[in-house]
Design a protein around this motif. Sequence first.
Motif, mmCIF file in Angstrom:
data_model
loop_
_atom_site.group_PDB
_atom_site.id
_atom_site.type_symbol
_atom_site.label_atom_id
_atom_site.label_comp_id
_atom_site.label_asym_id
_atom_site.label_seq_id
_atom_site.Cartn_x
_atom_site.Cartn_y
_atom_site.Cartn_z
ATOM 1 N N ASP A 51 1.212 -1.139 0.171
ATOM 2 C CA ASP A 51 0.365 -0.047 -0.360
ATOM 3 C C ASP A 51 0.918 1.103 -0.143
ATOM 4 O O ASP A 51 0.516 2.508 -0.794
ATOM 5 C CB ASP A 51 -1.202 -0.171 1.282
ATOM 6 C CG ASP A 51 -2.483 -1.039 1.173
ATOM 7 O OD1 ASP A 51 -2.589 -2.301 0.059
ATOM 8 O OD2 ASP A 51 -3.009 -0.900 2.080
ATOM 9 N N LYS A 81 1.244 3.896 -2.827
ATOM 10 C CA LYS A 81 1.038 5.855 -3.142
ATOM 11 C C LYS A 81 2.061 6.299 -3.017
ATOM 12 O O LYS A 81 1.780 8.061 -2.799
ATOM 13 C CB LYS A 81 0.444 5.802 -1.144
ATOM 14 C CG LYS A 81 -0.879 5.670 -0.628
ATOM 15 C CD LYS A 81 -1.159 5.169 0.774
ATOM 16 C CE LYS A 81 -2.366 4.778 0.950
ATOM 17 N NZ LYS A 81 -2.169 4.727 2.529
ATOM 18 N N LYS A 135 -2.505 -8.252 4.006
ATOM 19 C CA LYS A 135 -2.809 -6.951 4.597
ATOM 20 C C LYS A 135 -3.275 -6.184 5.456
ATOM 21 O O LYS A 135 -2.251 -7.356 6.003
ATOM 22 C CB LYS A 135 -4.220 -6.555 3.469
ATOM 23 C CG LYS A 135 -3.960 -6.653 2.282
ATOM 24 C CD LYS A 135 -3.206 -5.551 1.538
ATOM 25 C CE LYS A 135 -3.616 -6.116 0.248
ATOM 26 N NZ LYS A 135 -3.045 -4.656 -0.595
#
Length: 88
Positions: A57, A61, A85
């Motif tokens: 993630d 980003k 996750k």
Amino acid sequence: GVSELRLISMDEVALHNKRTDCWMVIAGKVYNVTHYLEYHPGGKGELMRAAGRDGTDLFIKTHQWVNAESILRECMIGFCSGPSKNQT
Ligand code: HEM
């Protein structure tokens, strides 16, 4: 080589969260980024935010355009075996 790749759990990845011993999951693949830390253009501190964790993630980003698979080819040690996750 590819024949040495194995399934690695997040519990095992989590044990390697130090600058001198740093593993990270990016897109389901487990990398030993210990030596790459020196070369990360964003700095060691930034990369360490995902030490021992799933950095996917944060990676997406910050620089979705970067080809991690290519850069870290020599650092790959296996595939993440389980849910990875909720780590970063
Ligand atoms: C910059 C590679 C993971 C944060 C960069 C750049 C590369 C790179 C090639 C330069 C990008 C450019 O100039 O277009 C990688 C690889 C990673 C990784 C191969 C996989 C392990 C991360 C993670 C973070 C991060 C997990 C966590 C936040 C940053 C930041 C920059 C950067 C903040 C600087 C961006 C800027 O100055 O514009 N990284 N990175 N990176 N990276 Fe990473």
